[in-house]
Structure formats: structure tokens, C-alpha cells
Scaffold this active site. Structure first.
Site, PDB file in Angstrom:
ATOM      1  CG  ASP A 131      -2.359   0.479   0.808  1.00 57.68           C
ATOM      2  OD1 ASP A 131      -2.499   1.542  -0.060  1.00 57.68           O
ATOM      3  OD2 ASP A 131      -3.162   0.118   1.693  1.00 57.68           O
ATOM      4  CD1 TRP A 174      -4.926   3.279  -3.480  1.00 59.15           C
ATOM      5  CD2 TRP A 174      -3.614   5.261  -2.708  1.00 59.15           C
ATOM      6  NE1 TRP A 174      -4.404   3.077  -2.275  1.00 59.15           N
ATOM      7  CE2 TRP A 174      -3.924   4.252  -1.612  1.00 59.15           C
ATOM      8  CE3 TRP A 174      -3.173   6.432  -2.188  1.00 59.15           C
ATOM      9  CZ2 TRP A 174      -3.279   4.685  -0.533  1.00 59.15           C
ATOM     10  CZ3 TRP A 174      -2.772   6.856  -1.242  1.00 59.15           C
ATOM     11  CH2 TRP A 174      -2.712   5.723  -0.194  1.00 59.15           C
ATOM     12  N   GLY A 175      -2.987   5.000  -8.616  1.00 61.81           N
ATOM     13  CA  GLY A 175      -2.694   5.651  -9.799  1.00 61.81           C
ATOM     14  C   GLY A 175      -1.859   6.810  -9.315  1.00 61.81           C
ATOM     15  CG  ASP A 176       0.651   9.629  -5.959  1.00 67.10           C
ATOM     16  OD1 ASP A 176       0.448  10.554  -6.762  1.00 67.10           O
ATOM     17  OD2 ASP A 176       1.019   9.455  -4.965  1.00 67.10           O
ATOM     18  CG  ASP A 195      -9.318   2.395  -1.493  1.00 65.62           C
ATOM     19  OD1 ASP A 195      -8.435   2.203  -2.001  1.00 65.62           O
ATOM     20  OD2 ASP A 195      -9.392   2.262  -0.215  1.00 65.62           O
TER      21      ASP A 195
HETATM   22  C1  GLA Z   1      -6.067   1.374   1.057  1.00 63.98           C
HETATM   23  C2  GLA Z   1      -6.120   0.506   0.277  1.00 63.98           C
HETATM   24  C3  GLA Z   1      -7.292  -0.407   0.261  1.00 63.98           C
HETATM   25  C4  GLA Z   1      -7.087  -1.187   1.317  1.00 63.98           C
HETATM   26  C5  GLA Z   1      -6.741  -0.306   2.513  1.00 63.98           C
HETATM   27  C6  GLA Z   1      -6.605  -0.813   3.848  1.00 63.98           C
HETATM   28  O1  GLA Z   1      -7.200   2.454   1.200  1.00 63.98           O
HETATM   29  O2  GLA Z   1      -6.263   1.000  -1.305  1.00 63.98           O
HETATM   30  O3  GLA Z   1      -7.366  -1.378  -0.888  1.00 63.98           O
HETATM   31  O4  GLA Z   1      -5.963  -2.005   1.318  1.00 63.98           O
HETATM   32  O5  GLA Z   1      -5.799   0.794   2.432  1.00 63.98           O
HETATM   33  O6  GLA Z   1      -6.017  -0.004   4.905  1.00 63.98           O
END
Ligand code: GLA
Length: 376
Positions: A131, A174-176, A195
Site C-alpha cells: 500500500d 491508487w494511480g499516484d 478505492d
Molecule cells: C488502502 C487500499 C485499500 C485497503 C486499505 C487498507 O485504502 O487502497 O485497498 O488495502 O488501504 O487499510
């Protein structure tokens, strides 16, 4: 190049705890999901990764700085779960973070990449979701997010490779920094968006999350970057979590398959309805997602109708039409022009009916509906 392509020649398939259970996870749940994956036949359809997301760790590392499973939630440890998964023909995935802490505030891998990769390899882990919370950008003065991501994901990727254990790396930033432009060879899949929310059009969704439709809208433009060994990841599935109508749930799954997305189930498999099962177990759609050519559909949009074309190995083509408007629409399907070759037959993936192709056809598509055919 640290991410060995062979580990993900087709998009990874399985289950992840986050969408349904959030941080409320424990070893009994994991064992129950393991059994359902096998007994329901989903594992045989390809859903083999059982991925434990955030919430599995104790709040502190041990005296040797190693990550420790939360003693209340995972009293018997992770290695034992990996053994159990392997005995059942499944694979076990785990979660960590590039930053100093995970998104839930548990210990992150920053500065411990080698040790954490070694720990996961020792436990028998097969898949790591890494993450992007609590990243200490101040330690990288003058560097862009992309450059920092290349450094930090590069570190964990190299460390994983050095263990000699084949582990899939799932990048979750997340595409960052536009990972699709550079992540191939570092990771096997990379998130392209924030997300996902359990909502098709995004009414009242948690701040910072994106609807299924919005994610599709963005991810569909990145088709040039997907292929065997490295995939765009439009996030885990929400089918079966209650926020989508049956039509929307079918569309969500069909669009993810046409986009050659990783298929990570995100609902409670123990209590799934037949309707949900019929969607996620659709063999024709799974075959389209898992097609060895590994092409993500090219998408054309005309007046709120999206036309998707995904060439398949062996010369067939998957063709879809998705109605993103709020009204029923009539679509003109010019099969040969879309397939780019002469085609004689089309099989509807939902009804399994095969019909002869004679010229183009008019089909009606309900709001939110996605129709998909295999044409050859
Ligand atoms: C981020 C990720 C999610 C999940 C949560 C867990 O938001 O993008 O997919 O793994 O963290 O805290």
C-alpha cells in the site's frame, strides 16, 4: 526487472478481505473462506489467491524488528495458514505498506523492506499487496511522487526477488505517479484509481472513493499498458456486497473481465446468494478475462454507449456493449467491423445462446446493462 512475468501471465484471481470485512479479520474467518473457495468450486474456476488485507499485524514489531501477526486475531500465526492454503491447492496473500505505517496505522515496511520480504517468504506467502499510506516524502527532497514510488516499490520488489520465492507484487498506490507508465517489471499489477465504493454511480459514497462507473471510465483508457506479466488494477470486486442492482453487478463483473482486470472477490463468500455466484462463476467471462493473449479491451464511446473489443487467443474476439445512460438504448453491432475480420457466429455469455452473424444487428441494452458475446 524484478517482477518475474511468469507469476502473472494472466490476471491474478482470488479473494481479498478488505471490501467486505475491513480490518475485522481473524484466522477463523480466513480458514472458513479457504474452505468455501474449495468447496464452492471457485478455486477450480481459477480463484486461488486468498489475500489477507490490512489489520493482520500486531501494533509493534518484535525485538528483531520482524512483523508479528496480531496475537488475538491470528494466534497461530500466518505460516500455518499458508501451509493450510497450499495443502488445499490455494495461495496465500498478505498486505503491507511502503510507508512507515499501513493505512490502518499498523507497522509499515519503510526501512524494513528486506526483512519483511524475507519474513513473508519464510512464511510461504505467494502474493503481497503493498500500500501507499504514511510515505515519508520528506526523506526524498525534490523527488516527485512517481520517483519516490519507483524507489520504494523497487526496493520491495528487489527484496522479494532476492528471497527466491515467487511472490506476486500488487502495487496499491491508487494511480499516484501514473504507475501504468513504469510499473511493468517492478510489479505484476498496479492500482489505477482510488478505492472502489460499493456503488455503481456514486451516490453517497465515502469521501475519496470512486464509483464502479468512474473507475471504469478511467481504467478503460489505459488499455495499452496491460498485458501478460503486468495488469491495470481497477480495484477489487464489489459484486455480492449489496450496493449494486443485479444488472449493475453483472456489468461490473463483465467490464472488469473485458478490461483483463485482476478478479479479486470482495464479498462474504460464506453467505453468497445464487445470483452472486452465477455472476462470478460465469465461465465464459472468466475465460475472456484469463485469455492468454492478455489484451485489455479497446473502448469506443458513442452517445453514452460503450463498445468494447477484446481480441482473444486463437482468433476469436470478445465484444461488449455497455449502456451508461439512464434510458434503454438500441445499439448497432457491426460485428465484422468491430472484430476486424470475417466472423460467422456469436455466443452470448449470459444466455449461452449461439446465433449466426449475418451483417450487423440491432440490440437493446437496458440502463447499466452490459451485453457480451464471443464472436468467431
Ligand atoms: C488502502 C487500499 C485499500 C485497503 C486499505 C487498507 O485504502 O487502497 O485497498 O488495502 O488501504 O487499510
Amino acid at each position: 526487472m524484478s517482477a518475474v512475468p511468469d507469476l502473472a501471465l494472466t490476471p491474478p484471481m482470488g479473494f481479498n478481505t478488505w471490501n467486505h470485512f475491513g480490518g475485522n479479520i481473524h484466522e477463523t474467518l480466513i480458514e472458513e473462506i479457504m474452505d468455501v473457495l474449495v468447496e464452492s468450486g471457485l478455486a477450480n474456476l481459477g480463484y486461488r489467491y486468498l489475500n489477507i488485507d490490512d489489520g493482520w499485524m500486531a501494533p509493534e514489531r518484535d525485538a528483531q524488528h520482524r512483523l508479528v501477526p496480531d496475537p488475538k486475531r491470528f494466534p497461530r500465526g500466518i505460516a500455518r495458514l499458508a501451509d493450510q492454503a497450499h495443502a488445499l491447492g490455494l495461495k496465500l496473500g498478505i498486505y503491507s505498506c511502503c510507508g512507515t505505517k499501513t493505512c490502518m496505522g499498523l507497522p509499515g515496511s519503510y526501512g524494513f523492506e528486506t526483512l519483511d520480504a524475507e519474513t513473508f517468504a519464510e512464511w510461504g506467502i505467494d502474493f503481497l499487496k503493498q500500500d501507499w499510506c504514511h510515505v515519508p516524502f520528506d526523506d526524498f527532497p525534490g523527488k516527485s511522487h512517481r520517483e519516490v514510488a519507483e524507489v520504494l516499490y523497487g526496493r520491495i520488489s528487489d527484496a522479494m526477488e532476492k528471497t527466491g520465492r515467487g511472490m506476486v507484487l500488487s502495487m496499491c498506490n491508487w494511480g499516484d505517479g501514473e504507475p501504468w507508465l513504469w510499473a511493468r517489471g517492478i510489479a505484476h499489477m498496479w492500482r489505477t484509481t482510488p478505492d472502489i465504493a460499493d456503488s455503481f454511480r456514486g451516490e453517497n459514497i465515502p469521501q475519496g472513493t470512486w464509483s464502479v462507473l468512474r473507475i471504469f471510465e478511467h481504467n478503460r483508457t489505459l488499455n495499452a499498458y496491460a498485458g501478460p506479466g503486468g495488469w491495470n488494477d481497477p480495484d477489487m470486486l464489489e459484486v455480492g456486497n449489496g450496493g449494486l442492482t443485479p444488472t449493475q453487478a453483472r456489468s461490473h463483473f463483465a467490464l472488469w473481465c473485458l478490461m483483463a482486470a485482476p478478479l479479486l472477490l470482495g464479498h462474504d463468500l460464506r453467505t453468497m446468494t445464487d445470483d452472486t455466484r452465477n455472476i462470478i462463476a460465469n465461465r465464459a467471462l472468466i475465460a475472456i478475462d484469463q485469455d492468454p493473449l492478455g489484451v485489455q479491451a479497446a473502448v469506443d464511446v458513442q452517445a453514452g454507449l460503450y463498445y468494447l473489443v477484446k481480441p482473444l487467443a486463437g482468433g476469436a474476439t470478445a465484444i461488449g456493449v455497455f449502456n451508461a445512460t439512464l434510458e434503454p438504448q438500441e445499439a448497432v453491432m457491426d460485428w465484422e467491423r468491430m472484430a476486424g475480420r470475417a466472423v460467422r457466429w456469436r455466443t452470448d455469455v449470459w444466455s449461452e445462446r449461439t446465433e449466426a452473424i449475418t451483417g450487423s444487428s440491432r440490440v437493446s441494452v437496458a440502463p447499466d446493462e452490459t451485453l457480451v458475446w464471443r464472436v468467431w
